[in-house]
Structure formats: C-alpha cells, structure tokens
Write an enzyme that holds these catalytic residues in place. Structure first.
Site, PDB file in Angstrom:
ATOM      1  N   GLY A 197       0.827  -1.211   0.000  1.00  0.00           N
ATOM      2  CA  GLY A 197       0.000   0.000   0.000  1.00  0.00           C
ATOM      3  C   GLY A 197       0.859   1.258   0.000  1.00  0.00           C
ATOM      4  O   GLY A 197       0.428   2.308   0.490  1.00  0.00           O
ATOM      5  N   ARG A 210       0.317  -2.604  -7.347  1.00  0.00           N
ATOM      6  CA  ARG A 210      -0.333  -3.379  -8.407  1.00  0.00           C
ATOM      7  C   ARG A 210       0.311  -3.039  -9.744  1.00  0.00           C
ATOM      8  O   ARG A 210       0.757  -1.900  -9.942  1.00  0.00           O
ATOM      9  CB  ARG A 210      -1.833  -3.062  -8.440  1.00  0.00           C
ATOM     10  CG  ARG A 210      -2.600  -3.866  -7.400  1.00  0.00           C
ATOM     11  CD  ARG A 210      -4.019  -3.455  -7.346  1.00  0.00           C
ATOM     12  NE  ARG A 210      -4.144  -2.144  -6.734  1.00  0.00           N
ATOM     13  CZ  ARG A 210      -5.271  -1.460  -6.620  1.00  0.00           C
ATOM     14  NH1 ARG A 210      -6.377  -1.960  -7.081  1.00  0.00           N
ATOM     15  NH2 ARG A 210      -5.296  -0.281  -6.038  1.00  0.00           N
ATOM     16  N   LEU A 263      -2.466  -8.217  -3.907  1.00  0.00           N
ATOM     17  CA  LEU A 263      -2.889  -8.746  -2.598  1.00  0.00           C
ATOM     18  C   LEU A 263      -3.788  -9.968  -2.728  1.00  0.00           C
ATOM     19  O   LEU A 263      -3.948 -10.732  -1.784  1.00  0.00           O
ATOM     20  CB  LEU A 263      -3.677  -7.681  -1.834  1.00  0.00           C
ATOM     21  CG  LEU A 263      -2.980  -6.770  -0.854  1.00  0.00           C
ATOM     22  CD1 LEU A 263      -3.994  -6.170   0.089  1.00  0.00           C
ATOM     23  CD2 LEU A 263      -1.895  -7.488  -0.071  1.00  0.00           C
ATOM     24  N   SER A 296      -9.960   0.434   1.938  1.00  0.00           N
ATOM     25  CA  SER A 296     -10.033   1.191   3.194  1.00  0.00           C
ATOM     26  C   SER A 296     -11.248   2.116   3.305  1.00  0.00           C
ATOM     27  O   SER A 296     -11.395   2.814   4.291  1.00  0.00           O
ATOM     28  CB  SER A 296      -8.756   2.017   3.381  1.00  0.00           C
ATOM     29  OG  SER A 296      -8.660   2.971   2.345  1.00  0.00           O
ATOM     30  N   SER A 342      -7.719  -0.634  12.846  1.00  0.00           N
ATOM     31  CA  SER A 342      -8.535   0.575  12.698  1.00  0.00           C
ATOM     32  C   SER A 342      -9.508   0.740  13.856  1.00  0.00           C
ATOM     33  O   SER A 342      -9.994  -0.247  14.427  1.00  0.00           O
ATOM     34  CB  SER A 342      -9.322   0.459  11.390  1.00  0.00           C
ATOM     35  OG  SER A 342     -10.431   1.314  11.406  1.00  0.00           O
ATOM     36  N   GLU A 361     -12.417   1.404  13.462  1.00  0.00           N
ATOM     37  CA  GLU A 361     -13.663   0.780  13.005  1.00  0.00           C
ATOM     38  C   GLU A 361     -13.864  -0.587  13.663  1.00  0.00           C
ATOM     39  O   GLU A 361     -14.967  -1.127  13.661  1.00  0.00           O
ATOM     40  CB  GLU A 361     -13.642   0.605  11.490  1.00  0.00           C
ATOM     41  CG  GLU A 361     -13.997   1.854  10.717  1.00  0.00           C
ATOM     42  CD  GLU A 361     -15.470   2.247  10.827  1.00  0.00           C
ATOM     43  OE1 GLU A 361     -16.325   1.372  10.648  1.00  0.00           O
ATOM     44  OE2 GLU A 361     -15.744   3.420  11.105  1.00  0.00           O
ATOM     45  N   TYR A 383     -16.009  -3.716   6.508  1.00  0.00           N
ATOM     46  CA  TYR A 383     -14.626  -3.251   6.629  1.00  0.00           C
ATOM     47  C   TYR A 383     -14.107  -3.505   8.053  1.00  0.00           C
ATOM     48  O   TYR A 383     -13.012  -4.038   8.246  1.00  0.00           O
ATOM     49  CB  TYR A 383     -14.565  -1.751   6.308  1.00  0.00           C
ATOM     50  CG  TYR A 383     -13.236  -1.125   6.648  1.00  0.00           C
ATOM     51  CD1 TYR A 383     -12.162  -1.202   5.779  1.00  0.00           C
ATOM     52  CD2 TYR A 383     -13.054  -0.455   7.868  1.00  0.00           C
ATOM     53  CE1 TYR A 383     -10.933  -0.641   6.107  1.00  0.00           C
ATOM     54  CE2 TYR A 383     -11.828   0.107   8.196  1.00  0.00           C
ATOM     55  CZ  TYR A 383     -10.779   0.008   7.313  1.00  0.00           C
ATOM     56  OH  TYR A 383      -9.565   0.553   7.645  1.00  0.00           O
ATOM     57  N   ALA A 408     -25.239   1.594   8.701  1.00  0.00           N
ATOM     58  CA  ALA A 408     -24.937   1.576  10.140  1.00  0.00           C
ATOM     59  C   ALA A 408     -23.762   2.498  10.387  1.00  0.00           C
ATOM     60  O   ALA A 408     -22.817   2.542   9.604  1.00  0.00           O
ATOM     61  CB  ALA A 408     -24.592   0.164  10.594  1.00  0.00           C
TER      62      ALA A 408
HETATM   63  O1  G4F Z   1     -14.136  10.002   6.082  1.00  0.00           O
HETATM   64  P1  G4F Z   1     -14.918   8.769   6.274  1.00  0.00           P
HETATM   65  O2  G4F Z   1     -15.396   8.091   5.047  1.00  0.00           O
HETATM   66  O3  G4F Z   1     -14.023   7.839   7.186  1.00  0.00           O
HETATM   67  P2  G4F Z   1     -14.361   6.564   8.115  1.00  0.00           P
HETATM   68  O4  G4F Z   1     -15.545   5.848   7.630  1.00  0.00           O
HETATM   69  O5  G4F Z   1     -14.382   7.012   9.529  1.00  0.00           O
HETATM   70  O6  G4F Z   1     -13.100   5.626   7.858  1.00  0.00           O
HETATM   71  C1  G4F Z   1     -11.768   6.104   7.851  1.00  0.00           C
HETATM   72  O7  G4F Z   1     -11.181   6.023   9.126  1.00  0.00           O
HETATM   73  C2  G4F Z   1     -11.104   4.703   9.688  1.00  0.00           C
HETATM   74  C3  G4F Z   1     -10.456   4.796  11.051  1.00  0.00           C
HETATM   75  O8  G4F Z   1      -9.130   5.158  10.969  1.00  0.00           O
HETATM   76  C4  G4F Z   1     -10.301   3.805   8.761  1.00  0.00           C
HETATM   77  F1  G4F Z   1     -10.244   2.567   9.267  1.00  0.00           F
HETATM   78  C5  G4F Z   1     -10.930   3.780   7.388  1.00  0.00           C
HETATM   79  O9  G4F Z   1     -10.131   3.015   6.503  1.00  0.00           O
HETATM   80  C6  G4F Z   1     -10.992   5.217   6.868  1.00  0.00           C
HETATM   81  O10 G4F Z   1      -9.685   5.701   6.731  1.00  0.00           O
HETATM   82  O11 G4F Z   1     -16.213   9.083   7.164  1.00  0.00           O
HETATM   83  C7  G4F Z   1     -16.134   9.750   8.406  1.00  0.00           C
HETATM   84  C8  G4F Z   1     -17.520  10.083   8.898  1.00  0.00           C
HETATM   85  C9  G4F Z   1     -18.504   8.923   8.832  1.00  0.00           C
HETATM   86  O12 G4F Z   1     -19.244   8.896  10.029  1.00  0.00           O
HETATM   87  C10 G4F Z   1     -19.438   9.261   7.676  1.00  0.00           C
HETATM   88  O13 G4F Z   1     -20.762   8.749   7.823  1.00  0.00           O
HETATM   89  O14 G4F Z   1     -18.078  11.098   8.055  1.00  0.00           O
HETATM   90  C11 G4F Z   1     -19.426  10.776   7.787  1.00  0.00           C
HETATM   91  N1  G4F Z   1     -19.833  11.438   6.533  1.00  0.00           N
HETATM   92  C12 G4F Z   1     -20.797  12.381   6.430  1.00  0.00           C
HETATM   93  N2  G4F Z   1     -20.942  12.767   5.158  1.00  0.00           N
HETATM   94  C13 G4F Z   1     -19.328  11.204   5.317  1.00  0.00           C
HETATM   95  C14 G4F Z   1     -20.021  12.038   4.429  1.00  0.00           C
HETATM   96  N3  G4F Z   1     -18.353  10.382   4.889  1.00  0.00           N
HETATM   97  C15 G4F Z   1     -18.033  10.382   3.578  1.00  0.00           C
HETATM   98  N4  G4F Z   1     -17.039   9.576   3.143  1.00  0.00           N
HETATM   99  N5  G4F Z   1     -18.722  11.179   2.662  1.00  0.00           N
HETATM  100  C16 G4F Z   1     -19.720  12.034   3.050  1.00  0.00           C
HETATM  101  O15 G4F Z   1     -20.315  12.753   2.246  1.00  0.00           O
END
Ligand code: G4F
Length: 339
Positions: free
Chosen positions: A12, A37, A65, A90, A131, A133, A155, A286
């Site tokens: 990665g 890749r 992978l 991710s 993570s 998560e 995930y 969720a």
């Molecule tokens: O930025 P996100 O997509 O990140 P998420 O799901 O927390 O995951 C990231 O962090 C994890 C912990 O380190 C990692 F394991 C994972 O690989 C990744 O790096 O979303 C953050 C939050 C969520 O609650 C989501 O519901 O933002 C909220 N959100 C609100 N509006 C949104 C949006 N997320 C995204 N992607 N897009 C939106 O429009």
C-alpha cells in the site's frame, strides 16, 4: 563500521499512509521497497503521484494482494527487516456496497503476507494496520487496547480478522507481529471520497466558483481526526519495541463533520450553512458509535504524541486544496477537479 541499512517493505505504498511512511523511512536511512499493483507501473503519473519526492530512492515491486504467489515471489527475492502491511480496501462506505471484495482483499491479503513471511522470513517484523472501526458499537469511551471489538461494517469485520491473524502468528509461531489501532488520520494526500478531503476539495471548488454546493451525509457523525504524518511515526515506533504489542493511536479529541465544515468554509471566508446540503444517498446503513481513542499506552511506551491538532489539520487541507485547484485551473482552465 557503519551498520547495514535497515530494509523495509511497505504494502500500500502508493496511498496516503504508505507515501508518508516511505518518506519517513527514507529520511531515517532505510532502504525502502514497496508492493504496487502492476497497473500502477503502467500509469506512474496517475498512480505513483504521492511518491514523487522519493520515487528515485525506493524500489517498487509488482504484486497483487489477491495473489499469494505474487507476494511469495517478492519475498523470495528480497530480505526485509520490517514489513508494514497497509494495503487493502479502506473506504468503509464501499464495504457496505461490496462486502465480499473488502473481506477477500483485506483478510486474505493479510493472511497471504503473514503466511509468506512465516515461510520465507520469519524474523521480519510485521506491522498490521488496524482501525478504530474495529470498535464499532463501542463498549466504552474512550477506546483503548483492551476495549472489546464489535465492528459495524464489513470493513470493520475484515480489520478485526486481520488483527486476530496477526496476533495468532505472533502467539503460534513466535513472529514479531504488532498492530496499530489507528483512529482517523487525514492529510492533503487523502483520497477525495473520505469526508475530510471531500469537504476541503468542495470548499476550494466553491471558493473558485466551480461549484455552488457540497452534498454530505451525516453532519453529526464525530471522529477522532489526526494527521497521517504523525500516525506513520507511530507505526515505525511500534516495530522498534523489544516485544511485539498492539497500540491505539489517536488524538483523544472528537469533532463532528459539522464542526469540520464550519472551520473549513471559514478558512476560505465562507459560511458552510450557505453551501452544505444533506444527501441521503451518502448515509450509511450503520454508523459506529462515538469513536475517541485513548492513546495513553502509545504515549507512555512509544513516547509518541501527535503534533497537529484539529484546527491545524483543517487549515492545512483547505489551503492545500485551494492551491492545488488554483494551479490546476491555471494550467488547464477546462479541467474538472475530481471528487
Ligand atoms: O471520512 P470517512 O469516510 O471515514 P471513516 O468511515 O471514519 O473511515 C476512515 O477512518 C477509519 C479509522 O481510521 C479507517 F479505518 C478507514 O479506513 C478510513 O480511513 O467518514 C467519516 C464520517 C462517517 O461517520 C461518515 O458517515 O463522516 C461521515 N460522513 C458524512 N458525510 C461522510 C459524508 N463520509 C463520507 N465519506 N462522505 C460524506 O459525504
């Protein structure tokens, strides 16, 4: 006599964390290798962009992978002191859409790397990118290394499996396998689908008159957001300990998506309430509960602490996207910014 250079393998390496880690390790004098890749080698400008500053100083190997044979092949050709396994699917939202491929890549990919190391280089130290998560429906707040896991996404489930695989290789085969349980970590190198970068890129587009709104999902969702550059230092420290162990890496502060928007738009002299629209399509089936990390163990044992706070992080993202978009549109006025 100078000791031989340490050799590190990063899976990665083309991603946000992989590129910061590669730069950090090169700076420490490591010989750095990365798995990519094959398609990345065919489109280097597109796929290896984050590695621009160190590309001439690192070695890249094609591997997939999903293929044990390709990973085995690379590990049979080169010896490594440390392996940082960062590759995987991710994006949490994508894992709801296609849980099968997330599970397959993240679980089998981790298993393949561990199995090949055991076979060929059992003394190589192994870092697993766990993570927050994994905590999902949280059993306590803040979360620490002893907090039980209850993931709420495919995930998260795949990361719990990878974590247990790493612990099993440590316990069953005596390998140095350690996991970082990293809370959200961001930077201008974040992909555009993650909410922080989606917001900073959206602010830049609106500021430069290329868009009039930004559509987001749950504005009340909260995250413990740190800077990726700080978090790769923790990965390295985790592998420098005398014994393998697992560590939570986090700032210990949670902020909402709404707060992120407020600061990000303000950084460009705008009011988020004029531009942010709710988009039900982005809501997840969720959500995790309140994820806040307790990184006391990392602070105490590793001597690690974050250097960039929430406000500094938001400002850096917005300024970087404003600059990027301004220079892109200057070079090519018809270019449409991704995201
Ligand atoms: O930025 P996100 O997509 O990140 P998420 O799901 O927390 O995951 C990231 O962090 C994890 C912990 O380190 C990692 F394991 C994972 O690989 C990744 O790096 O979303 C953050 C939050 C969520 O609650 C989501 O519901 O933002 C909220 N959100 C609100 N509006 C949104 C949006 N997320 C995204 N992607 N897009 C939106 O429009």
């Amino acid at each position: 006599m100078t000791p031989p250079r340490k050799r590190a393998l990063i899976t990665g390496i083309t991603g946000q964390d992989g590129s910061y880690l590669a730069e950090y390790l090169v700076g420490l004098g490591y010989e750095v290798h990365g798995l990519v890749r094959r398609v990345a080698l065919e489109q280097p400008e597109l796929r290896l962009g984050r590695l621009r500053s160190v590309l001439s100083q690192i070695q890249i190997h094609p591997a997939n992978l999903d293929s044990y044979a390709s990973i085995f092949h690379v590990l049979s050709q080169q010896r490594f002191d440390e392996c940082y396994h960062l590759a995987g699917q991710s994006f949490v939202a994508e894992s709801f859409a296609d849980g099968f491929s997330t599970m397959s890549t993240n679980i089998n990919g981790t298993h393949y790397v561990l199995a090949a190391l055991k076979e060929l280089q059992p003394k190589c130290k192994f870092y697993f990118a766990g993570s927050s998560e994994m905590f999902g429906r949280v059993h306590e707040t803040p979360q620490r290394e002893t907090t039980p896991f209850q993931p709420r996404s495919p995930y998260g489930i795949s990361k719990v499996a990878g974590y247990h695989l790493s612990a099993n290789y440590r316990e069953d085969f005596g390998m140095f396998c350690a996991s970082g349980i990293l809370f959200n970590h961001e930077s201008p190198r974040r992909s555009f689908e993650f909410v922080t970068r989606k917001i900073s890129a959206g602010v830049a587009r609106i500021k430069l008159g290329l868009a009039s709104e930004l559509r987001l999902g749950n504005l009340e969702a909260q995250r413990d957001w740190g800077h990726a550059r700080d978090y790769v230092r923790a990965m390295h420290l985790i592998l420098q300990q005398p014994e393998p162990d697992d560590y939570v890496v986090a700032t210990g502060e949670a902020h909402s998506v709404r707060e992120f928007c407020e600061l990000a738009f303000a950084e460009a002299g705008l009011d988020y309430r004029d531009f942010v629209k709710r988009d039900e399509a982005v809501h997840r089936p969720a959500e995790t509960d309140l994820l806040i990390g307790d990184a006391s163990k990392a602070r105490l044992v590793l001597g690690w602490q974050p250097t960039v706070g929430f406000v500094g992080l938001v400002k850096e993202l917005v300024q970087a996207d404003l600059e990027l978009l301004a220079s892109t549109t200057q070079q090519n006025p018809s270019a449409v910014h991704p995201g």
